[in-house]
Enzyme design. Structure first.
Site, mmCIF file in Angstrom:
data_model
loop_
_atom_site.group_PDB
_atom_site.id
_atom_site.type_symbol
_atom_site.label_atom_id
_atom_site.label_comp_id
_atom_site.label_asym_id
_atom_site.label_seq_id
_atom_site.Cartn_x
_atom_site.Cartn_y
_atom_site.Cartn_z
ATOM 1 N N THR A 80 0.495 -1.518 0.006
ATOM 2 C CA THR A 80 -0.122 -0.048 0.140
ATOM 3 C C THR A 80 0.932 0.836 -0.437
ATOM 4 O O THR A 80 0.276 2.670 -0.537
ATOM 5 C CB THR A 80 -0.922 0.031 1.165
ATOM 6 O OG1 THR A 80 -2.018 -0.819 1.520
ATOM 7 C CG2 THR A 80 -1.711 0.621 1.425
ATOM 8 N N SER A 98 1.546 -7.594 -1.212
ATOM 9 C CA SER A 98 2.367 -8.318 -0.212
ATOM 10 C C SER A 98 1.174 -10.596 -0.229
ATOM 11 O O SER A 98 1.999 -11.298 0.484
ATOM 12 C CB SER A 98 2.289 -7.812 1.076
ATOM 13 O OG SER A 98 1.236 -7.966 1.645
ATOM 14 N N SER A 99 0.151 -10.409 -0.859
ATOM 15 C CA SER A 99 -1.291 -11.260 -0.438
ATOM 16 C C SER A 99 0.216 -12.561 -1.816
ATOM 17 O O SER A 99 -0.345 -13.364 -1.865
ATOM 18 C CB SER A 99 -2.102 -11.023 -1.255
ATOM 19 O OG SER A 99 -2.208 -9.917 -0.038
#
Ligand code: ASP
Length: 336
Positions: free
Chosen positions: A13, A59-60
């Site tokens: 983000t 980051s997933s």
């Protein structure tokens, strides 16, 4: 002479931009945003360079491959910088911090992971404070370990947990004291820090080991998991109730665990409680797990247990040795 810090941007983000499909990282966007921050150019700031990974990821989508890539960038630049800041999405930041703590053995410089809940380019972003504080922690050279710095907290990386999806105070380490008090000044807690005197940095790249995590819940029908919990899984993290308990009528689970154990899988028992420790055998409901060959994760987070299994299986050592080391404190990840 000014200290030098390498900022490694992996995605997340902090450097994201609003697109038609929601927030997504865009190459070059973060570099422009941080270069225009007055704090990053102030006299009090160390010198810094930015290394942008490619591709930038939410980051997933981070996997073992990215953990190895981040570690390799740190190793390749280790002698040129006094510390490292890894800008990362918050969703899997605790996993990456845990993984880096195992991959990088013998660290004697700070590796500080941070990110933000609101993009740096947006109003009320928490990104600036998180970035600038992390930069100073990386330059200070006091917390010479993998740590996670977020919303005024400095945490041991492999003890950190993402606690909130929407609060700005998003992380904590319920089972370990903070590494510093971050207020007007940064006061490090020497007793909580790792004082590792190694003989140089050594990197162990992780292999894509098959690992599973199973969370126990009331009424769980263990038989349904028999086809999953086979020797095909090298490591299994069992998230149990409280101090390591499972339903006592879970007759189906024990043979599954015994079978997994006999065929070389390492079953590690962690707790669903964010704080406290597993104590196998403290209750009748956990004794059977111990007897079936499961190992205790003590007060390790699931994130750290997963990363540790990847690490130990990547070392090329035997399963008995892996079981032994799962219950040993290797990087400050558990209290034994
Ligand atoms: N989905 C984002 C990520 O983990 C969330 C964040 O960065 O806060 O990359």
């Amino acid at each position: 002479m000014k200290k030098r810090v390498l900022i490694i941007y992996t995605g997340g983000t902090i450097g994201m931009k609003k697109t038609d499909k929601g927030y997504a990282p865009v190459s070059g966007f973060l570099g422009d945003a941080i270069s225009s921050l007055a704090d990053m150019k102030s006299d009090g700031a160390p010198e810094w360079d930015l290394y942008e990974m490619s591709p930038l990821l939410d980051s997933s989508d981070v996997t073992v491959k990215e953990w190895n890539k981040i570690a390799a960038v740190i190793c390749d630049n280790y002698d040129k910088y006094d510390g490292f800041v890894v800008l990362h999405g918050t969703d899997t930041m605790a996993y990456t911090a845990s993984a880096l703590s195992f991959i990088l053995d013998g660290l004697d410089k700070p590796v500080v992971l941070t990110g933000s809940q609101i993009p740096l380019s947006e109003i009320r972003s928490d990104g600036k404070d998180n970035l600038v504080t992390s930069l100073l922690v990386a330059a200070d050279g006091v917390a010479n370990e993998v740590c996670l710095c977020f919303s005024g907290k400095l945490l041991r990386g492999n003890r950190a947990v993402k606690m909130s999806a929407d609060h700005l105070v998003a992380f904590d380490s319920p089972n370990y004291p903070h590494l510093a008090d971050i207020g007007i000044t940064i006061k490090y807690h020497q007793s909580a820090l790792r004082h590792y005197k190694g003989d140089g940095l050594k990197m162990t790249p992780l292999s894509e080991v098959p690992i599973g995590v199973l969370k126990v819940f009331p009424g769980i029908q263990f038989g349904l998991f028999e086809t999953i919990m086979t020797e095909k899984l090298s490591g299994i993290v069992l998230e149990t109730f409280g101090a390591g308990n499972i339903p006592s009528d879970s007759g189906a689970l024990i043979p599954i665990i015994s079978h997994a154990f006999e065929s070389g899988s390492v079953v590690t028992v962690c707790s669903q409680c964010p704080s406290g420790t597993v104590s196998l055998g403290a209750y009748e409901t956990s004794s059977a797990l111990k007897a079936a060959g499961a190992v205790s994760g003590f007060d390790m987070t699931t994130e750290a247990a997963v990363a540790k299994l990847y690490y130990l299986f990547s070392l090329g050592i035997g399963v008995d040795e892996i079981k032994l080391r799962m219950e040993q404190n290797l990087r400050g990840e558990m209290t034994v």
